[in-house]
Design a protein around this motif. Structure first.
Motif, short mmCIF file in Angstrom:
data_model
loop_
_atom_site.label_atom_id
_atom_site.label_comp_id
_atom_site.label_asym_id
_atom_site.label_seq_id
_atom_site.Cartn_x
_atom_site.Cartn_y
_atom_site.Cartn_z
N VAL A 207 -6.62 1.54 -6.89
CA VAL A 207 -6.50 0.79 -5.63
C VAL A 207 -5.21 1.26 -4.95
O VAL A 207 -4.13 1.19 -5.54
N GLU A 208 -5.34 1.75 -3.73
CA GLU A 208 -4.19 2.27 -3.00
C GLU A 208 -3.41 1.11 -2.36
O GLU A 208 -3.97 0.30 -1.62
N LEU A 209 -2.13 1.06 -2.67
CA LEU A 209 -1.21 0.12 -2.05
C LEU A 209 -0.15 0.94 -1.31
O LEU A 209 -0.05 2.15 -1.50
N PRO A 210 0.64 0.31 -0.44
CA PRO A 210 1.63 1.07 0.34
C PRO A 210 2.53 1.93 -0.54
O PRO A 210 3.30 1.42 -1.35
N GLY A 211 2.40 3.26 -0.43
CA GLY A 211 3.27 4.17 -1.12
C GLY A 211 2.93 4.46 -2.56
O GLY A 211 3.64 5.23 -3.22
N ARG A 212 1.86 3.88 -3.10
CA ARG A 212 1.51 4.16 -4.49
C ARG A 212 0.07 3.74 -4.75
O ARG A 212 -0.56 3.08 -3.93
N THR A 213 -0.41 4.14 -5.93
CA THR A 213 -1.74 3.76 -6.37
C THR A 213 -1.63 2.92 -7.63
O THR A 213 -0.89 3.26 -8.56
N VAL A 214 -2.36 1.82 -7.66
CA VAL A 214 -2.36 0.93 -8.82
C VAL A 214 -3.69 1.11 -9.56
O VAL A 214 -4.75 1.19 -8.94
N HIS A 215 -3.60 1.20 -10.88
CA HIS A 215 -4.79 1.32 -11.71
C HIS A 215 -5.22 -0.07 -12.17
O HIS A 215 -4.40 -0.91 -12.53
N VAL A 216 -6.52 -0.29 -12.14
CA VAL A 216 -7.08 -1.61 -12.45
C VAL A 216 -8.08 -1.48 -13.59
O VAL A 216 -8.99 -0.65 -13.55
N GLY A 217 -7.91 -2.30 -14.62
CA GLY A 217 -8.86 -2.38 -15.72
C GLY A 217 -9.70 -3.64 -15.57
O GLY A 217 -9.56 -4.39 -14.61
N ALA A 218 -10.57 -3.89 -16.54
CA ALA A 218 -11.46 -5.05 -16.43
C ALA A 218 -11.81 -5.61 -17.79
O ALA A 218 -11.89 -4.89 -18.79
N ARG A 243 2.52 -4.13 -12.70
CA ARG A 243 1.74 -4.72 -13.79
C ARG A 243 1.54 -6.23 -13.64
O ARG A 243 0.50 -6.76 -14.02
N PRO A 244 2.49 -6.98 -13.03
CA PRO A 244 2.29 -8.43 -12.88
C PRO A 244 1.41 -8.85 -11.71
O PRO A 244 1.25 -10.06 -11.48
N GLY A 253 4.78 -15.01 -2.31
CA GLY A 253 5.26 -13.88 -1.54
C GLY A 253 4.12 -13.16 -0.82
O GLY A 253 3.08 -12.90 -1.41
N ARG A 254 4.35 -12.83 0.45
CA ARG A 254 3.29 -12.24 1.26
C ARG A 254 2.86 -10.87 0.72
O ARG A 254 1.67 -10.57 0.66
N GLN A 255 3.84 -10.03 0.36
CA GLN A 255 3.49 -8.71 -0.13
C GLN A 255 2.76 -8.77 -1.46
O GLN A 255 1.79 -8.05 -1.69
N ALA A 256 3.22 -9.65 -2.34
CA ALA A 256 2.57 -9.80 -3.64
C ALA A 256 1.16 -10.34 -3.48
O ALA A 256 0.22 -9.89 -4.15
N LEU A 258 -0.74 -10.04 -0.84
CA LEU A 258 -1.56 -8.99 -0.23
C LEU A 258 -2.04 -8.01 -1.29
O LEU A 258 -3.22 -7.63 -1.33
N ALA A 259 -1.13 -7.61 -2.19
CA ALA A 259 -1.50 -6.68 -3.25
C ALA A 259 -2.56 -7.30 -4.16
O ALA A 259 -3.53 -6.64 -4.55
N GLN A 260 -2.41 -8.58 -4.46
CA GLN A 260 -3.37 -9.26 -5.34
C GLN A 260 -4.75 -9.33 -4.69
O GLN A 260 -5.77 -9.08 -5.36
N GLU A 261 -4.80 -9.62 -3.42
CA GLU A 261 -6.09 -9.73 -2.75
C GLU A 261 -6.73 -8.36 -2.52
O GLU A 261 -7.97 -8.25 -2.51
N LEU A 262 -5.92 -7.32 -2.39
CA LEU A 262 -6.47 -5.97 -2.32
C LEU A 262 -7.09 -5.57 -3.65
O LEU A 262 -8.16 -4.96 -3.71
#
Length: 291
Positions: A207-218, A243-244, A253-256, A258-262
């Motif tokens: 999942v692409e976030l501003p300036g980096r990519t986050v990996h998501v497991g399930a 990771r959190p 926090g708005r940025q956090a 936003l990242a969670q909902e993305l």
């Protein structure tokens, strides 16, 4: 050729769960029961856990905590109890009949209505208090939707987040002020198993976030006939700051947020695709998964 949406969901693969050490062979099916939330809405199955060790059950109401600490002499006493054995076999027989039965409302009235499952995306699911992935009405409603869908035989798959710290707990300090803390979830004592791909490795999506990519497991939880997929960013390949993202329900926090909902919306969509699932219907429960 119309695809069977039920078969698509049944083909989901998971990794190994808790080793069934200590459970006598005569009661080995408890291992299957503990990994399915069906027991939470079946009175006899709920009572079965209480019969094993009433004191431990009253402390946690968590089958994992119960089974992992049952003493050998307790199992021996239960093995010689005709009453417990009768209840055990009755519950297992009804569980098997429920899981294998195909005479459901959906099959009777809408068997050919869909060529794929229903994807149900939500930020929280209230299945049982031992799974602190909810805070209130939205979560309880979503959990009841999955349970009702299971009873009706609807081909639905839930998608949410694995909150390792869930919602906060409130206390009052010696000065009378309210304090709150987040208790860490012990994943190994919960009925969750990693979602596995055809290669045999845990599924991952970016999942692409501003300036980096986050990996998501399930992870996967079975809710009767319905699978619930919970996304997780607490992975070694992620930056420690990312990771959190999925750890706290409705993170501050708005940025956090936003990242969670993305992660929920984009990551959830990509995870279903990676698992080979093509939903015929999408249901976004409130705006948290709108991305």
């Amino acid at each position: 050729m119309t695809k069977d949406p039920h078969r698509i969901l049944q083909d989901l693969r998971v990794g190994p769960g808790m080793p069934p050490h200590g459970i006598p062979r005569v009661f080995s099916r408890l291992y299957d029961l503990v990994y399915n939330q069906w027991w939470t809405w079946d009175a006899s199955a709920y009572d079965l856990w209480a019969r094993i060790d009433p004191r431990r059950w009253a402390q946690s109401h968590n089958p994992f905590s119960l089974i992992q600490f049952v003493e050998p002499e307790t199992w021996e006493a239960l093995s010689s109890s005709a009453t417990f054995s009768e209840l055990y076999h009755d519950v297992i027989n009804r569980f098997d009949a429920y899981m294998e039965g195909d005479d459901t409302w959906y099959r009777r009235h809408h068997a050919d209505a869909l060529d794929g499952p229903i994807a149900y995306l939500c930020a929280e699911y209230g299945l049982h208090h031992s799974l602190p992935f909810y805070s209130g009405g939205l979560g309880v409603l979503a959990g009841d939707h999955l349970k009702a869908a299971s009873d009706l035989g609807l081909p639905i798959i839930g998608v949410g987040l694995l909150y390792r710290r869930g919602y906060f707990h409130q206390t009052v300090d010696p000065e009378g002020y309210q304090q709150h803390f987040y208790a860490r979830l012990e994943v190994r004592r919960r009925p969750v198993r990693r979602l596995i791909g055809t290669s045999g490795h845990p599924l991952r999506v970016p999942v692409e976030l501003p300036g980096r990519t986050v990996h998501v497991g399930a992870w996967k939880i079975d809710v009767g006939r319905v699978p619930l997929i919970l996304l997780d960013t607490d992975l070694p390949e992620n930056d420690p700051a990312d990771r959190p993202i999925t750890q706290i329900l409705y993170v501050r926090g708005r940025q956090a947020r936003l990242a969670q909902e993305l992660v929920l919306g984009v990551g959830g969509t990509r995870m279903l695709e990676e698992a080979g699932i093509e939903p015929a219907v999408w249901h976004v429960n409130e705006g948290h998964a709108a991305f």
